[in-house]
Design an enzyme around this catalytic site. Structure first.
Site, PDB file in Angstrom:
ATOM      1  CG  HIS A 165      -3.601 -12.063  -1.745  1.00  0.00           C
ATOM      2  ND1 HIS A 165      -3.991 -11.433  -2.825  1.00  0.00           N
ATOM      3  CD2 HIS A 165      -3.317 -10.672  -1.131  1.00  0.00           C
ATOM      4  CE1 HIS A 165      -4.513 -10.174  -3.101  1.00  0.00           C
ATOM      5  NE2 HIS A 165      -3.663  -9.703  -1.335  1.00  0.00           N
ATOM      6  CG  HIS A 195      -2.308  -0.528   0.851  1.00  0.00           C
ATOM      7  ND1 HIS A 195      -3.478  -0.504   0.959  1.00  0.00           N
ATOM      8  CD2 HIS A 195      -2.332  -2.173   0.593  1.00  0.00           C
ATOM      9  CE1 HIS A 195      -4.279  -1.431   1.046  1.00  0.00           C
ATOM     10  NE2 HIS A 195      -3.201  -2.422   0.213  1.00  0.00           N
TER      11      HIS A 195
END
Length: 662
Positions: A577, A456
């Site tokens: 992930h 991010h």
């Protein structure tokens, strides 16, 4: 018949006259107009570097070397100094081998190394990182004198410091002595000559380019111009002629065999840019451009395992092979801020020596190695070896015998110098302090949140307007909806930062990049080398730059391409992930389970996101043919996933970063 004879005679005279245009007689010996004796060089009368490489081209390659704000060696480097130094090596083939194009390519290759090692450029600088070569002529703010007191052959001179100097930086008393002998200068007593005289600085660098590091091995010149033919062992070690092998000769495994690391890529980029500017074109870079998978000609240290594979010979004498590069490795690691996310530190300059003695019919061969890691222990020898604690310096002299050729090899071996950019040598970071500070607070259960923090922060990068990127601005953006939950990871790293800052200041950008690499390694993923020196932003990045979780594959590809990432890189980054409780196996194990589960094509359940395996974007990847092809590859080959993730992570945490240059 008479007319035919006259025609032949006239033709012979014409040929002789044409030859005289390039050669002339002097005391019965042919002398080349270019200045060296034909009898001493097979390159006599070939075009010299000054014939095809002019002053204006030199100025274009190094246009910013005298920049008033960034350059630290203004008015030092010039074209004539390079030409004067090069002329000494042209009779040996430097720039005169294989015709004009090969000569131009060799000049571009050599100067590519020089430009990369003396650059003060960075990605956001005008013209880019490769436009700022020859900004330095010595290491800035050296942290040590680089004196090896144990070197009895070339002992340090009192009051003299052996920090990096020159066009291809020279470090250490041993190396200054060797280079000095090569160019007939007393650099052991006067290493400062390489930062006072540009011609000598270029001469030392070209000597290194033209000189093999070890007997029966090629020089950088040889591997580039095609003088060297690889042996079977070379091909098995992925060593082939080309620019990549020049990095192997000059830097060994400090650059080569490490994958597609930044230090290697930036040297290649300089070479290709110079080819373009010289009119050759990067399309003529040649085969085997990189050394990402090459085994080093001279490994920086020999492992105990490799020693156990040695076999006894029939020599009547004791042969010692020493690899005294412990100091060289220590210098490089202490001067350049790089950090490997590994539990074993390579930052220690200490090294242990070990030896295995093999006996056969009272004949002895001893192999001695120096390892560059602290805490290295003596390895168990194979059945044919008897382990002994021997020291190559303190042991009985009667037990150590050298042949002249072995002594010559021992002298040249330490000359594999560290791949230091002088511009980066001033960085004061001790990477271990940052690494250990992170480890004190990071756990497997918190690894996924820290890794998400990396994505991010760096994910705001826009290659079009060069905004966003890995700059620590995430600390100002925690209240945005897409960053929900990241405040916990920021608080965790804030505690680590407080302790690290009490010893040395660390930027948020560096801290987050290192922490993400540590999170991956802690959960069993690949160890990742992270460059340090990022600068922090003082404001938040523009909003709306992160990919939304509702995008389909086409939109995801567009979003990632705007950040400079390919479809393959998008897929491999999505593999992160695999940790974090999204349904892809264990939430604390980093492996390729993510891709295996994706092949089952998870569909949204009636309960919505809470009951779904992964995110909608994960499911979208499995519906796209191009993405699916990469998913299948990584599902079958975890090692390739790890390798590609390592390389792409490095690209991610360098995206949009601004770097300290002094």
């Amino acid at each position: 018949m008479r007319e035919t004879r006259w025609a032949a005679l006239l033709l012979l005279l014409a040929i002789s006259a044409a030859g005289a245009a390039g050669r002339k007689e002097k005391d019965g010996e042919k002398v080349c107009d270019k200045g060296w004796e034909c009898s001493g060089s097979r390159f006599c009368c070939n075009e010299t570097i000054s014939d095809y490489f002019k002053a204006d081209q030199f100025e274009e390659l190094f246009a910013n070397r005298n920049d008033a704000q960034l350059a630290h060696a203004a008015d030092f480097w010039d074209y004539q100094s390079f030409i004067s130094a090069a002329a000494l090596f042209e009779p040996r083939g430097f720039g005169t081998t294989g015709g004009k194009e090969m000569g131009m390519k060799e000049v571009a290759a050599f100067l590519g190394h020089v430009g990369a090692k003396t650059s003060c450029g960075y990605s956001e600088a005008p013209g880019g990182e490769t436009a700022w070569g020859l900004c330095y002529n010595h290491e800035m703010s050296p942290s040590q004198s680089y004196c090896d007191d144990s070197n009895e052959l070339y002992p340090c001179v009192a009051g003299v410091e052996y920090y990096g100097r020159g066009a291809l930086p020279v470090y250490g008393n041993h190396n200054y002595a060797i280079v000095g002998r090569g160019i007939n200068q007393d650099l052991l007593h006067h290493p400062e000559l390489l930062e006072q005289n540009a011609t000598l600085a270029f001469e030392a660098a070209i000597w290194r380019w033209m000189t093999p590091m070890k007997r029966k091995q090629p020089s950088a010149h040889d591997v580039f111009v095609g003088n060297w033919k690889p042996t079977k062992n070379d091909t098995l070690s992925q060593r082939y002629p080309g620019f990549g092998a020049t990095m192997n000769v000059l830097y060994g495994d400090l650059i080569c065999g490490q994958g597609y690391i930044d230090d290697m890529n930036v040297i290649i980029s300089h070479y290709q840019r110079y080819l373009d500017l010289m009119g050759v074109g990067r399309e003529h870079s040649g085969d085997n451009l990189d050394c990402a998978e090459q085994v080093a000609f001279n490994p920086s240290s020999k492992s105990p395992e490799s020693l156990s594979k040695l076999h006894c010979g029939d020599q009547q004498w004791t042969e010692t092979q020493t690899r005294e590069t412990g100091l060289e490795e220590g210098m490089e690691l202490a001067s350049v801020s790089y950090l490997a996310s590994s539990s074993s530190s390579s930052f220690s300059s200490g090294y242990s020596r070990f030896a295995c003695r093999c006996r056969r019919a009272s004949k002895t061969v001893v192999a001695t190695s120096a390892t560059g890691r602290s805490g290295a222990t003596d390895s168990a020898c194979s059945e044919t070896f008897e382990q002994q604690n021997l020291d190559v310096h303190s042991g009985p002299k009667s037990s150590w015998c050298f042949r002249r050729r072995d002594l010559a090899s021992a002298i040249l071996l330490p000359f594999v110098l560290p791949p230091i950019n002088i511009s980066r040598a001033a960085e004061p970071y001790d990477g271990l302090i940052i690494q250990n500070g992170v480890r004190k607070f990071l756990t497997k259960g918190k690894a996924a949140g820290v890794l998400r923090l990396v994505f991010h922060d760096a994910g705001t990068f826009d290659i079009g307007d060069k905004s966003g990127g890995m700059n620590g601005s995430i600390i100002y953006e925690v209240n945005r909806p897409e960053n929900a939950g990241l405040n916990r990871s920021i608080k965790l790293l804030g505690k680590a930062k407080e302790e690290i800052d009490s010893v040395q200041k660390v930027s948020w950008a560096d801290l987050i990049a290192v922490a993400g690499a540590e999170a991956v390694a802690l959960c069993g993923g690949p160890e990742i080398l992270v460059r340090l020196g990022r600068l922090d932003s003082s404001t938040a990045d523009p909003a709306g730059k992160l990919p939304e979780e509702t995008l389909d594959a086409a939109a995801l590809k567009t979003s990632f391409s705007k950040k400079g990432f390919s479809t393959q890189e998008m897929v491999v980054l999505s593999g992160a992930h695999t940790i974090g409780g999204k349904g892809f196996g264990s939430p604390i194990i980093f492996d390729n389970t993510y891709f295996k589960v994706l092949l089952e094509k998870p569909q949204p359940s009636s309960s919505g996101m809470a009951g779904m395996v992964g995110l909608r974007t994960d499911w979208a990847l499995a519906e796209d043919d191009e993405c699916l092809s990469w998913i299948k590859i990584y599902a079958e080959d975890q090692a390739k996933f790890f390798d590609d993730f390592r390389d792409t992570y490095i690209k991610l945490v360098n995206s949009g970063a601004s770097w300290r240059t002094a």
